[in-house]
Design a protein around this motif. Sequence first.
Motif, PDB file in Angstrom:
ATOM      1  N   ASP A 145     -41.519   8.571  48.225  1.00  0.00           N
ATOM      2  CA  ASP A 145     -41.296   7.249  47.639  1.00  0.00           C
ATOM      3  C   ASP A 145     -42.016   6.163  48.422  1.00  0.00           C
ATOM      4  OD1 ASP A 145     -39.770   6.913  49.871  1.00  0.00           O
ATOM      5  OD2 ASP A 145     -38.162   5.851  48.835  1.00  0.00           O
ATOM      6  N   ASN A 146     -42.775   6.554  49.455  1.00  0.00           N
ATOM      7  CA  ASN A 146     -43.585   5.539  50.120  1.00  0.00           C
ATOM      8  C   ASN A 146     -44.876   6.174  50.616  1.00  0.00           C
ATOM      9  OD1 ASN A 146     -43.358   6.281  53.100  1.00  0.00           O
ATOM     10  ND2 ASN A 146     -41.220   6.223  52.446  1.00  0.00           N
ATOM     11  N   LEU A 147     -45.836   5.314  50.932  1.00  0.00           N
ATOM     12  CA  LEU A 147     -47.180   5.781  51.234  1.00  0.00           C
ATOM     13  C   LEU A 147     -47.220   6.580  52.531  1.00  0.00           C
ATOM     14  CD1 LEU A 147     -49.930   5.534  49.962  1.00  0.00           C
ATOM     15  CD2 LEU A 147     -50.359   3.535  51.337  1.00  0.00           C
ATOM     16  N   LEU A 148     -46.399   6.197  53.509  1.00  0.00           N
ATOM     17  CA  LEU A 148     -46.460   6.900  54.790  1.00  0.00           C
ATOM     18  C   LEU A 148     -45.936   8.322  54.653  1.00  0.00           C
ATOM     19  CD1 LEU A 148     -47.233   6.609  57.725  1.00  0.00           C
ATOM     20  CD2 LEU A 148     -44.878   6.062  58.214  1.00  0.00           C
ATOM     21  N   GLN A 149     -44.828   8.474  53.919  1.00  0.00           N
ATOM     22  CA  GLN A 149     -44.315   9.826  53.674  1.00  0.00           C
ATOM     23  C   GLN A 149     -45.370  10.646  52.938  1.00  0.00           C
ATOM     24  OE1 GLN A 149     -40.849  10.039  51.214  1.00  0.00           O
ATOM     25  NE2 GLN A 149     -40.712  12.253  51.359  1.00  0.00           N
ATOM     26  N   ALA A 150     -46.002  10.018  51.955  1.00  0.00           N
ATOM     27  CA  ALA A 150     -47.057  10.717  51.227  1.00  0.00           C
ATOM     28  C   ALA A 150     -48.143  11.166  52.196  1.00  0.00           C
ATOM     29  CB  ALA A 150     -47.645   9.808  50.152  1.00  0.00           C
ATOM     30  N   PHE A 151     -48.492  10.314  53.136  1.00  0.00           N
ATOM     31  CA  PHE A 151     -49.538  10.674  54.101  1.00  0.00           C
ATOM     32  C   PHE A 151     -49.110  11.857  54.953  1.00  0.00           C
ATOM     33  CE2 PHE A 151     -51.492  10.239  58.295  1.00  0.00           C
ATOM     34  CZ  PHE A 151     -52.816  10.328  57.932  1.00  0.00           C
ATOM     35  N   VAL A 152     -47.859  11.829  55.419  1.00  0.00           N
ATOM     36  CA  VAL A 152     -47.378  12.922  56.270  1.00  0.00           C
ATOM     37  C   VAL A 152     -47.498  14.254  55.535  1.00  0.00           C
ATOM     38  CG1 VAL A 152     -45.321  13.891  57.343  1.00  0.00           C
ATOM     39  CG2 VAL A 152     -45.836  11.472  57.613  1.00  0.00           C
ATOM     40  N   GLY A 204     -45.901  -5.269  54.637  1.00  0.00           N
ATOM     41  CA  GLY A 204     -44.666  -4.987  55.361  1.00  0.00           C
ATOM     42  C   GLY A 204     -43.830  -3.908  54.736  1.00  0.00           C
ATOM     43  N   THR A 205     -44.365  -3.255  53.713  1.00  0.00           N
ATOM     44  CA  THR A 205     -43.655  -2.141  53.090  1.00  0.00           C
ATOM     45  C   THR A 205     -44.697  -1.223  52.487  1.00  0.00           C
ATOM     46  OG1 THR A 205     -42.126  -1.465  51.365  1.00  0.00           O
ATOM     47  CG2 THR A 205     -43.423  -3.426  50.933  1.00  0.00           C
ATOM     48  N   ALA A 206     -44.320   0.044  52.338  1.00  0.00           N
ATOM     49  CA  ALA A 206     -45.244   0.968  51.695  1.00  0.00           C
ATOM     50  C   ALA A 206     -44.565   1.661  50.527  1.00  0.00           C
ATOM     51  CB  ALA A 206     -45.754   1.999  52.687  1.00  0.00           C
ATOM     52  N   GLU A 212     -39.695  -4.597  45.351  1.00  0.00           N
ATOM     53  CA  GLU A 212     -40.266  -4.910  46.659  1.00  0.00           C
ATOM     54  C   GLU A 212     -41.394  -3.970  47.037  1.00  0.00           C
ATOM     55  OE1 GLU A 212     -39.438  -7.473  48.912  1.00  0.00           O
ATOM     56  OE2 GLU A 212     -38.591  -8.221  47.048  1.00  0.00           O
ATOM     57  N   SER A 213     -41.929  -3.233  46.083  1.00  0.00           N
ATOM     58  CA  SER A 213     -42.970  -2.276  46.421  1.00  0.00           C
ATOM     59  C   SER A 213     -44.318  -2.975  46.524  1.00  0.00           C
ATOM     60  CB  SER A 213     -43.040  -1.199  45.337  1.00  0.00           C
ATOM     61  OG  SER A 213     -43.354  -1.806  44.118  1.00  0.00           O
ATOM     62  N   PHE A 214     -45.270  -2.326  47.206  1.00  0.00           N
ATOM     63  CA  PHE A 214     -46.522  -3.040  47.463  1.00  0.00           C
ATOM     64  C   PHE A 214     -47.377  -3.265  46.219  1.00  0.00           C
ATOM     65  CE2 PHE A 214     -49.753   0.276  47.603  1.00  0.00           C
ATOM     66  CZ  PHE A 214     -49.033   1.415  47.862  1.00  0.00           C
ATOM     67  N   PRO A 215     -47.381  -2.362  45.205  1.00  0.00           N
ATOM     68  CA  PRO A 215     -48.164  -2.718  44.015  1.00  0.00           C
ATOM     69  C   PRO A 215     -47.614  -3.967  43.323  1.00  0.00           C
ATOM     70  CG  PRO A 215     -47.722  -0.370  44.039  1.00  0.00           C
ATOM     71  CD  PRO A 215     -46.874  -0.985  45.095  1.00  0.00           C
ATOM     72  N   VAL A 216     -46.267  -4.094  43.307  1.00  0.00           N
ATOM     73  CA  VAL A 216     -45.666  -5.253  42.647  1.00  0.00           C
ATOM     74  C   VAL A 216     -45.960  -6.526  43.423  1.00  0.00           C
ATOM     75  CG1 VAL A 216     -43.495  -6.266  41.919  1.00  0.00           C
ATOM     76  CG2 VAL A 216     -43.884  -3.832  41.610  1.00  0.00           C
ATOM     77  N   LEU A 217     -45.836  -6.441  44.770  1.00  0.00           N
ATOM     78  CA  LEU A 217     -46.131  -7.613  45.595  1.00  0.00           C
ATOM     79  C   LEU A 217     -47.577  -8.056  45.397  1.00  0.00           C
ATOM     80  CD1 LEU A 217     -44.357  -6.776  48.966  1.00  0.00           C
ATOM     81  CD2 LEU A 217     -43.730  -8.504  47.305  1.00  0.00           C
ATOM     82  N   ALA A 218     -48.489  -7.069  45.364  1.00  0.00           N
ATOM     83  CA  ALA A 218     -49.896  -7.402  45.192  1.00  0.00           C
ATOM     84  C   ALA A 218     -50.118  -8.087  43.846  1.00  0.00           C
ATOM     85  CB  ALA A 218     -50.739  -6.144  45.291  1.00  0.00           C
ATOM     86  N   GLU A 219     -49.426  -7.569  42.830  1.00  0.00           N
ATOM     87  CA  GLU A 219     -49.575  -8.168  41.503  1.00  0.00           C
ATOM     88  C   GLU A 219     -49.071  -9.611  41.510  1.00  0.00           C
ATOM     89  OE1 GLU A 219     -47.650  -5.852  38.466  1.00  0.00           O
ATOM     90  OE2 GLU A 219     -47.635  -7.591  37.147  1.00  0.00           O
ATOM     91  N   GLU A 220     -47.930  -9.848  42.191  1.00  0.00           N
ATOM     92  CA  GLU A 220     -47.394 -11.201  42.244  1.00  0.00           C
ATOM     93  C   GLU A 220     -48.338 -12.149  42.965  1.00  0.00           C
ATOM     94  OE1 GLU A 220     -43.585 -10.736  44.006  1.00  0.00           O
ATOM     95  OE2 GLU A 220     -42.638 -10.070  42.149  1.00  0.00           O
ATOM     96  N   VAL A 221     -48.966 -11.641  44.027  1.00  0.00           N
ATOM     97  CA  VAL A 221     -49.902 -12.490  44.763  1.00  0.00           C
ATOM     98  C   VAL A 221     -51.055 -12.896  43.856  1.00  0.00           C
ATOM     99  CG1 VAL A 221     -51.597 -12.517  46.614  1.00  0.00           C
ATOM    100  CG2 VAL A 221     -49.343 -11.577  47.018  1.00  0.00           C
ATOM    101  N   GLY A 228     -47.498 -16.698  50.112  1.00  0.00           N
ATOM    102  CA  GLY A 228     -47.369 -16.759  51.565  1.00  0.00           C
ATOM    103  C   GLY A 228     -46.895 -15.490  52.223  1.00  0.00           C
ATOM    104  N   GLU A 229     -46.390 -14.534  51.447  1.00  0.00           N
ATOM    105  CA  GLU A 229     -45.699 -13.422  52.081  1.00  0.00           C
ATOM    106  C   GLU A 229     -46.609 -12.304  52.540  1.00  0.00           C
ATOM    107  OE1 GLU A 229     -42.381 -12.025  49.866  1.00  0.00           O
ATOM    108  OE2 GLU A 229     -41.818 -14.051  49.319  1.00  0.00           O
ATOM    109  N   VAL A 230     -47.834 -12.283  52.081  1.00  0.00           N
ATOM    110  CA  VAL A 230     -48.701 -11.192  52.494  1.00  0.00           C
ATOM    111  C   VAL A 230     -49.847 -11.752  53.334  1.00  0.00           C
ATOM    112  CG1 VAL A 230     -48.170  -9.884  50.438  1.00  0.00           C
ATOM    113  CG2 VAL A 230     -50.193 -11.291  50.486  1.00  0.00           C
ATOM    114  N   ALA A 231     -50.262 -10.920  54.299  1.00  0.00           N
ATOM    115  CA  ALA A 231     -51.369 -11.310  55.164  1.00  0.00           C
ATOM    116  C   ALA A 231     -52.643 -10.659  54.656  1.00  0.00           C
ATOM    117  CB  ALA A 231     -51.078 -10.850  56.590  1.00  0.00           C
ATOM    118  N   THR A 232     -53.652 -11.451  54.383  1.00  0.00           N
ATOM    119  CA  THR A 232     -54.881 -10.853  53.857  1.00  0.00           C
ATOM    120  C   THR A 232     -56.015 -10.936  54.861  1.00  0.00           C
ATOM    121  OG1 THR A 232     -55.346 -12.926  52.763  1.00  0.00           O
ATOM    122  CG2 THR A 232     -54.333 -11.211  51.439  1.00  0.00           C
TER     123      THR A 232
END
Lengths: 687, 100
Positions: A145-152, A204-206, A212-221, A228-232
């Motif tokens: 359910d997150n990118l880091l677990q997927a990576f592992v 801040g999340t994967a 609160e997932s990163f695709p949704v946050l990216a879409e909102e940005v 302001g919530e994401v660092a680019t």
Amino acid sequence: MAGAFDFAPAIVLLPFVSFLIAVGVALTGRDLLPKGGALPGIAATGGSLLLSAWVALTVAGGEYYDETIYTWATGASAGHEFELTFGLLLDPLAAMMLVIVSLVAFLVHVFSLGYMNDEGETGLPRYYAGLGLFSASMLGFVVADNLLQAFVFFELVGLCSWLLIGFWFREEGPPSAAKKAFLVTRFGDYFFLVGVVAVFATFGTAAFAGPESFPVLAEEVLAGEAGGEVATFGFGAETWFTIVGLLILGGVIGKSAQFPLHTWLPDAMEGPTPVSALIHAATMVAAGVYLVARMYGFYALSPTALAIIALVGGLTALLAATMGVVKREIKQVLAYSTISQYGYMMLGLGAGGYVAATFHLLTHAFFKALLFLGAGSVIIAMHHNEDMWDMGGLRERMPITYYTFLSGSLALAGIVPFAGFWSKDEVLYEALIHGLGSEGGLGTVLLLAYAFGLLAVFFTGFYTFRMVFLTFHGEPRTETARDPHGVRWNVKFPLVVLGVLAAVTGFVNMKPVEDLTGVKLTFLHKWLGEEGASGLLANLSAHHYAEVAHDFGGITAAEVGSLGPAVVSLAIALAGAGLAWRLYDVPEPVEHTERLGAVRDVLFNNYYQDEYQVWLAESVVRPIAGVADRFDQGVVDGVVDGVSSVSLVSGDRLRRLQTGIVSNYAVLLTLGLTALLLAFALMGGWF
Amino acid sequence: MVPAEWYVILSAAVFCIGLVGILTRKNALLFLMSVELMLNAANINFVAFSQVWGNVTGQTFGLFVQALAAAEVAVGIGIILVLYRNFKDIDVTSAATMRW
């Protein structure tokens, strides 16, 4: 009442337990289990299959699941709170993939009884341990359910691939092929790892799913809602998201054997054939494509990333198909067809055809596993000779293998009504309509990728039926082919199951027929989420992805009927197959590819991809590494060594003060006191 | 009334005699005596300034130092005895084994 989701962790854990059992047996060094440890593996993957089916049924009822199971680290940095977790995400995509993986894993375990046990291989506990660990890690990857677990789990899958390709480690080829597979995929995974870190640093999340997932946050940005919530890191938001997406795509290209990191897959055929079926066709190689589909909401935001995915996919589909035309060994042909088919999936994803690509992932898993297991059956019969020019005429001698293999071949070549036709046609159709509809560079790139894909259809039809005719038709060309070794039920059973699936899976999504008759036949579209999906699926549905791809990715569909393109691609596939029929379906076929001359040499040597990569490694990377090594040894180590030798020498000198004679200490004390007094006097201005 | 400077000069002289003794002598007993001299130089200061300021705290402190010196001598004599037992000598420079 306990539902399917409560048992979902067991889908991953069961094969892991079978791995532990097999390892335990292997460590004792004795033959404690019947069948060399195959039975725990069969039981475990069978259990996983049943549970996956149960989960799929529950998901079909409209229930989804996204829970964190274990948080293994927390922290904060740069204003972001981090939680590194393992969790389960069970949505329609994951449920579908779970069924595919556990079904193929189960059938491959059964097939291994015939391919490994009946052939008297040694080291079987090690083999089944590898298969068990592989099944567990692949299933773990699917439910991540997150990118880091997927990576592992992505890395674990790569490890298992290395273990199993190198199964016959006493011979010369397999260990080398295993190392190559590991290193080439690692090269891609390096970019993936940087991408994972970039995702954490940016969002801040994967997490893949939820508000609160990163695709949704990216879409909102990008929609200007949450700036302001994401660092680019000083880039424009869209540029930065494209960079992050492309970094992760590095891992995908490595694992899904896309150009130019596809070189490991043909060599991986050194492993046992059931392993080739499980890992290098149906599941592990699918991991890359699955990852793109999993975070499609992120990729759909960037037209550049989509264009690159589509172009890489189209190019891979065409190049690999041409290389498959000249190969002599049955497994090599299948290896290049695998690369080519994954190219189609990437093409579909890049062209905004999320459902089409997922559909091709589904059908390909079945028909490619079938083809590899069929090839395995032929290889058993041929006493482990894989050269197609030594075969011929096996049709009468092994009918079940022939008819199931034919079913898989028709699917692969894309002949109606077999599974591959529907999915490949939909991929090409999506590429065409979006290529015509989208404006600017993206539309051009998609049309180019479509042209590549369409051309590859011809070569696919040709090499597939060249393989079928050389293997099964004509007259036997060797003594072994005249009197092949028989195969038992444990080989025939998986072949029949997959043969039926390869013939009928396409019926879950018959878009051309739907357009023709008006009857609702696109069940996969419904399954992956049409308009109005709610809850967890709201941001994961195919409908949502299509909207995102349209609003942000610049993907627009043109009005083209689905029937015309379908007829075109079918006609091209039939042309390829027909050419193969003319040339090779004769009692004594000759090597027509020799007539291609220099072109044949280029194709046979895989466009000299290996050569230039070795050249890159030896002439470019090694000198750079040498300089880096000298810097490391000289400057970095030099500073460290310098600090230590300075302390050593000064300590050696200073310790001579400690003479052991009390009088000397008294002198030092007195001198010290005097110096102190003098210092006070000077500072205090006594003089 | 003797001026305070005289006491201070006396104290400094006694202290320097003790210091020279420690720096030049090798005999452990002479060491002990020199330390005693230095302690008493400090004592002279205590008592002298106590008288100058008319405050008995300094004299009380002088008594404490006397007691402390007695205890110190007891320990010092013990150490010298052990030194003699181990090295058959009370020369402080011969016992030089506690070194690098």
